[in-house]
Design an enzyme around this catalytic site. Sequence first.
Site, PDB file in Angstrom:
ATOM      1  N   SER A 264       0.858  -1.185   0.000  1.00 46.16           N
ATOM      2  CA  SER A 264       0.000   0.000   0.000  1.00 46.16           C
ATOM      3  C   SER A 264       0.894   1.235   0.000  1.00 46.16           C
ATOM      4  O   SER A 264       2.102   1.141   0.211  1.00 46.16           O
ATOM      5  CB  SER A 264      -0.841   0.017   1.271  1.00 46.16           C
ATOM      6  OG  SER A 264       0.037   0.033   2.397  1.00 46.16           O
ATOM      7  N   LYS A 265       0.269   2.367  -0.227  1.00 47.11           N
ATOM      8  CA  LYS A 265       1.034   3.616  -0.198  1.00 47.11           C
ATOM      9  C   LYS A 265       1.648   3.799   1.182  1.00 47.11           C
ATOM     10  O   LYS A 265       2.797   4.207   1.316  1.00 47.11           O
ATOM     11  CB  LYS A 265       0.126   4.791  -0.541  1.00 47.11           C
ATOM     12  CG  LYS A 265       0.860   6.109  -0.502  1.00 47.11           C
ATOM     13  CD  LYS A 265       0.018   7.264  -0.982  1.00 47.11           C
ATOM     14  CE  LYS A 265       0.772   8.572  -0.895  1.00 47.11           C
ATOM     15  NZ  LYS A 265       1.303   8.868   0.433  1.00 47.11           N
ATOM     16  N   ARG A 266       0.850   3.461   2.181  1.00 46.72           N
ATOM     17  CA  ARG A 266       1.353   3.624   3.554  1.00 46.72           C
ATOM     18  C   ARG A 266       2.584   2.776   3.811  1.00 46.72           C
ATOM     19  O   ARG A 266       3.559   3.224   4.403  1.00 46.72           O
ATOM     20  CB  ARG A 266       0.244   3.266   4.551  1.00 46.72           C
ATOM     21  CG  ARG A 266      -0.182   4.472   5.341  1.00 46.72           C
ATOM     22  CD  ARG A 266      -1.201   4.135   6.394  1.00 46.72           C
ATOM     23  NE  ARG A 266      -0.625   3.516   7.574  1.00 46.72           N
ATOM     24  CZ  ARG A 266      -1.283   2.658   8.328  1.00 46.72           C
ATOM     25  NH1 ARG A 266      -2.512   2.316   8.022  1.00 46.72           N
ATOM     26  NH2 ARG A 266      -0.728   2.139   9.393  1.00 46.72           N
TER      27      ARG A 266
END
Length: 511
Positions: A264-266
Site C-alpha cells: 500500500s502507499k502507507r
Amino acid sequence: MDNVRVRFAPSPTGGLHIGGLRTALFNYLFAKKYNGKFILRIEDTDQARFVEGAEEYIKDTLTWCGISPEEGPDQGGEYGPYRQSERKEIYLQYAEKLIADGNAYYAFDTPEELEAMRERLKEGRVVNPQYDTITRTTMKNSLTLTEEEVKRRIDNGDPYVIRIKIPKKEEVRLNDMVRGWVMVHTEVLDDKVLMKSDGMPTYHLANIVDDHLMKITHVIRGEEWLPSAPLHVLLYQFLGWEDEMPQFAHLPLILKPDGNGKLSKRAADKAGFPIFPLNWNDPETGETSIGFKETGFLPEALINFLAFLGWNPGTEQEIFSLEELVNEFSEKRINKAGTKFDFDKAKWFNQQYIKASNSKDFADDLIKGLTKEHGIECTLEKAVQIIDLLKERVTYPNEFVDNSLILFNQPQSFDEKVVRKKWDAEAPKALMIFAEKLKAAENITAEHAKTLFWQTLEAEGYKPGQFMQTLRLVLTGEGSGPDLMTIIEILGGENASNRIKLSIDLLNNQS
Ligand code: GLU
C-alpha cells in the site's frame, strides 16, 4: 491467437499506483506478443471519486514508460469514445434489457433503509450482511412491490437504482488463464448495483458492456478483481454474450517487502520507497509523493523490474529490454502466488541499466548540475569521461554531480583510517617521486599512468602496490572509490601532480 485486443482500464481516482502500471505493462506485453492491440479506457463513471489530473497522470506514465496505447482517449479508434463518461447513453439500454429479461430489477431503498437492513442482519449474527437472493425479498424493489407501485414511483421521479438479480443456487465457473477453473456459488454473491440513481452505470455494468463493444478478447487485471469476475460472467450470460466472453487473467497481488499483506502507499511510505511512477501531487491533500522517475529510475529499468513482479522467463536471464520482454513474455509463466515488492531489486535493475547506458545520455544533466550547484564548468568530453568512470558505482544518475566533485576539488580532509594505517615516512617520499614524473605527462592515459607509477616506484626500489591506497588518499582524500588511474587521466598529469604535492603538504602539516 488472432485479433487479440486487451485494455488497460484504470479509474482516474488518484495517482496510478505501481501495481496499476504493472497491469498496464502485462497487457501491453500480451498485446504485442500476439500482434494485438493495446487499448486505454478511462473508467470514470464514479463521479464522487474522480480526481482532477489523474487521467493526465496515467497517460504521462504510459508515455514515460514507452508503452503507449494504440487506441484510447487521445489516439481515438474504431470503438470510441474511450472515456466512459462520454459513453453514458450507451449503458441504459443494456440495463433495461436485463430488467426486461428478468435478470435485473429496480430498487428504491433509501440509504437509511439499507443501513437498517444491515443492522438487522448484524444483530441476527449474519457475518456478511448484503443485498442478496435472500434479503432482496424484504426490501423495496420491483420484485416485492406491485407493478403499479413501481410505475408510480418511477413516474414520480423517486430515486432508484438497478440491481442485478443474482440467480439462486447456481454455480458460476470461469477459466482463468492464471488460476485455472474458478468456481463460485451464487449464494455468496450480492445483487450489485448496475445503474446508480444519478443515471450513471457502475463499474460492473460499464466494464462488461465496453469490453463487449470494444471487442476485448482478454481481460488482464489485478487479483483484487477476481471476486467480481463471477458477477461479470453472469452479466455476459444474461446479455447473451457468453460465446464472445473475453478470457480472464488475474495477476498476482503485489505484497509488502516482508510478504505480509498487500503493498500500500502507507507501507511504501514507511519503508521509504516510492509507490508512484512519477511525482504525484494529490490535489485533495496537497501532498506530493516522489515518483520512481524523480527518484532517479530509468523507465527501462522500472519496466524490467515490474515485468518480474508476477512473471519470470524460466531462465536465469534478468535483463530484458521491452522488445525482449515482448518476445519472451508468456501468459503461461504468470504466477498465482503473491509477489513481494523488493525495492533493493528495483535499485539493482537501475544500476544495471545505468552501467549499460551511453554515458552521453547523462552528460547534459551533469554539466548543468555542476554549474548550477557548484559553479563548476565542465566540458562535454570531460563529463562523458567522468560518467564512464562513475557509472559502475551509482544507483541513480543524480549521484553523478556529487560523486564527480572529487575530480574538481583538491581534497582538504583525508580518510583517517587510511592515514593511521598507511601514512608512514615512506609514503610521501614515494608519492613525491611519482608526482614529479607526472608533472610533464599532460595527456596521460589511465594505462600510461599505471605503467608510469609502477616503473617509477620500482626503479626507486619500492613495491608500488603498497602505495596504491595512499595514492588514492592524496588524490581524492578517500580510502576507496572508482578507478584511480582513470582519475589521473581525467585530472591530467600536471593537475594530478599538483594535487599529490598539495595533499602531501596538508598531511604533513596535520601530523
Ligand atoms: N476500472 C478498474 C480499475 O480501476 C478496472 C478493472 C478491470 O480491469 O476490469 O482497476
